[in-house]
Write an enzyme that holds these catalytic residues in place. Structure first.
Site, mmCIF file in Angstrom:
data_model
loop_
_atom_site.group_PDB
_atom_site.id
_atom_site.type_symbol
_atom_site.label_atom_id
_atom_site.label_comp_id
_atom_site.label_asym_id
_atom_site.label_seq_id
_atom_site.Cartn_x
_atom_site.Cartn_y
_atom_site.Cartn_z
ATOM 1 N N GLU A 333 0.811 -1.226 0.000
ATOM 2 C CA GLU A 333 0.000 0.000 0.000
ATOM 3 C C GLU A 333 0.844 1.277 0.000
ATOM 4 O O GLU A 333 0.521 2.238 0.695
ATOM 5 C CB GLU A 333 -0.928 0.003 1.236
ATOM 6 C CG GLU A 333 -1.898 -1.156 1.226
ATOM 7 C CD GLU A 333 -2.748 -1.230 2.490
ATOM 8 O OE1 GLU A 333 -3.974 -1.371 2.347
ATOM 9 O OE2 GLU A 333 -2.196 -1.160 3.613
HETATM 10 C C1 ACM Z 1 -1.953 -5.439 4.129
HETATM 11 O O1 ACM Z 1 -2.990 -5.950 4.580
HETATM 12 N N1 ACM Z 1 -1.873 -4.138 3.904
HETATM 13 C C2 ACM Z 1 -0.779 -6.247 3.829
#
Ligand code: ACM
Length: 517
Positions: A333
């Site tokens: 992310e």
């Molecule tokens: C995640 O759940 N951002 C790896």
């Protein structure tokens, strides 16, 4: 005459009730033992070994490691039975009444963690090719020791006779705990590790840094913890592990044949570090600490050389404290990092990790970069990234959020957790196969399975337990037991039998309506 007849009948009925209530409830059929994860082969011989005040544990002489495992078993059995079983070094083959843990003469094909358990009326013999296998077998002994109480008194304690030959399907069977969103102290973490051991989980991934908190002391960058560790989601006081405390956790885990995998998430999920050191920001300005639950807004400055000095120091210090082979670099992310900056950043960080002798794991987004052939992509969201990773020769760790994220709510009424990936009832969390979950990603590409626990809403050990149990045993079975032997309709009855262990260990668990408790 009639009166005497009634009296006799009552006496006979009372005698029958007493004799029934004196019979131990647990079967002497090893094949019916509720072992999780389910062993590869079990054959029963229909009798029982009885544990009593004469029972003693023996281990091969001259090994502190085996003595420690023997003592671990003694401590667990003594706690659950009230007996005072002691551990001895075996100078010769021990005889009647012994529980013998040995490495000698074991079939080497049992592998690193396999074991052979042979129970007769006279003896319990556990053999393995390696100490880890003995520890795994010890968990099986704990699970098959019947602890019924008869006439209100505990015991007799019996182990059904027969043979178990067992070894895991996958070498990596893990759980992740996010200690950044909310911080959990050393004792809570050790308790979680103790639960993992009972289910033969062998990897413990610690998510040690995120936007909300930096949780491990780095001596060359002390403000990471002094400032970056000072709060958590919701604005509580946070916390961090000193290097001594982290080493203590690593040793506690290693004594249970569990390897710690440290994660420093980067280049995103780094607000706590950015807030601690302005020079890590492209604009040279430190942002405020963050106590919310948004993601994707922070990034290390990938173009500054100081960023790589910082990462080198962090990887060097943590690697020196971590005997296990892996270093997890996060990489998920990173929405605030341009992809043309992300790719060379991950490539360079892989080199730093390799320099300190560790193997890279990262969330599946790292497959966008040029993966080293021994790197591992932890597949949580993108099937495309998993395919990209294996095309580069990398391996996959399976943690699909829709199945394996144990912070997801069981259903709409679950008071804790989130549901952005799915609601995951106990059967949903069990009914999947890592090797057929993503088309094109087969067993040969997969090192194992891991259940992540993110802690946006999880604030205390009780909460961790409620989300772990009873789903964690299912993940353990997925990692250990071949898929051909797994079936929810059979597993659910074994799981139901584990309520007694949850209660004995004082675990706060979810009484799912799908399990016949
Ligand atoms: C995640 O759940 N951002 C790896």
């Amino acid at each position: 005459m009639k009166k005497i007849h009634i009296f006799q009948t009552i006496l006979i009925m009372m005698a029958m009730i007493i004799s029934v209530s004196c019979k131990p409830k647990e079967p002497t059929d090893l094949a019916k033992a509720s072992i999780i994860p389910k062993p590869v082969t079990v054959s029963a011989t229909g009798e029982a070994f009885t544990l009593n005040s004469k029972t003693a544990i023996f281990v091969d002489a001259g090994s502190d490691e085996l003595t420690r495992t023997g003592q671990y078993l003694a401590d667990k059995l003594n706690a659950s039975t009230g007996l005072t079983i002691v551990v001895n070094e075996a100078q010769t083959e021990p005889g009647k009444g012994s529980i013998f843990l040995t490495l000698s003469g074991a079939d080497q094909s049992l592998g690193e963690e396999g074991y052979l358990l042979t129970v007769t009326k006279q003896q319990v013999k556990l053999s393995a090719a390696n100490p880890a296998g003995l520890f795994m077998g010890v968990q099986t002994i704990r699970q098959i020791t019947a602890r019924d109480s008869v006439s209100g008194k505990p015991g007799p304690f019996r182990i059904a006779t027969g043979t178990i030959t067992d070894h895991p399907d996958y070498s990596y069977r893990g759980m992740m705990l996010d200690v950044s969103r909310h911080f959990f102290g050393v004792e809570d973490v050790k308790q979680v590790i103790e639960y993992l051991a009972f289910y033969k989980i062998n990897m413990f991934h610690m998510h040690l840094s995120d936007d909300q908190g930096w949780r491990i002391e780095i001596k060359s960058w002390p403000n990471l913890t002094a400032h970056g560790g000072s709060t958590q989601v919701g604005g509580g006081q946070g916390g961090f592990y000193t290097q001594e405390q982290y080493s203590d956790i690593v040793k506690f885990a290693a004594d249970r044949y569990i390897t710690v995998v440290p994660e420093i998430d980067m280049p995103g999920h780094t607000n706590a570090a950015l807030s601690s050191y302005p020079e890590l920001n492209c604009n040279g300005k430190a942002p405020d600490l963050y106590t919310g639950t948004d993601v994707g807004f922070s990034s290390l400055c990938t173009k500054k050389e100081i960023t790589y000095t910082f990462i080198d120091d962090v990887v060097r210090e943590i690697s020196a404290l971590t005997p296990g082979p892996f270093f997890h670099i996060g990489g998920d992310e990173s929405h605030a990092t341009k992809v043309e900056d992300y790719i060379p950043f991950i490539n360079r960080v892989q080199d730093i990790v390799a320099k300190y002798g560790k193997r890279v794991i990262g969330w599946d987004e790292i497959a966008l970069s040029t993966l080293k052939p021994n790197s591992v992509a932890q597949c949580w969201a993108s099937e495309e990234n998993a395919i990209k990773a294996i095309a580069q020769g990398a391996k996959i760790l399976m943690s699909p959020a829709k199945k394996a994220y144990i912070d997801m709510q069981y259903d709409k009424s679950t008071p804790l957790g989130l549901h952005w990936a799915a609601y995951i009832e106990v059967d949903d969390g069990y009914n999947w196969d890592p090797a057929s979950y993503i088309p094109g990603v087969g067993k040969e590409n997969i090192i194992g399975v891991e259940a992540p626990m993110w802690t946006e809403t999880i604030t205390k050990l009780d909460d961790i337990e409620y989300m772990m149990f009873p789903r964690l045993p299912g993940i353990a079975e997925i990692g250990w037991t071949p898929v051909s032997m797994r079936n929810w309709d059979e597993y659910k009855f074994r799981l139901a039998q584990h309520a007694k262990f949850f209660e004995e260990m004082d675990i706060n668990y979810y009484k799912s309506p799908r399990v016949p408790w």
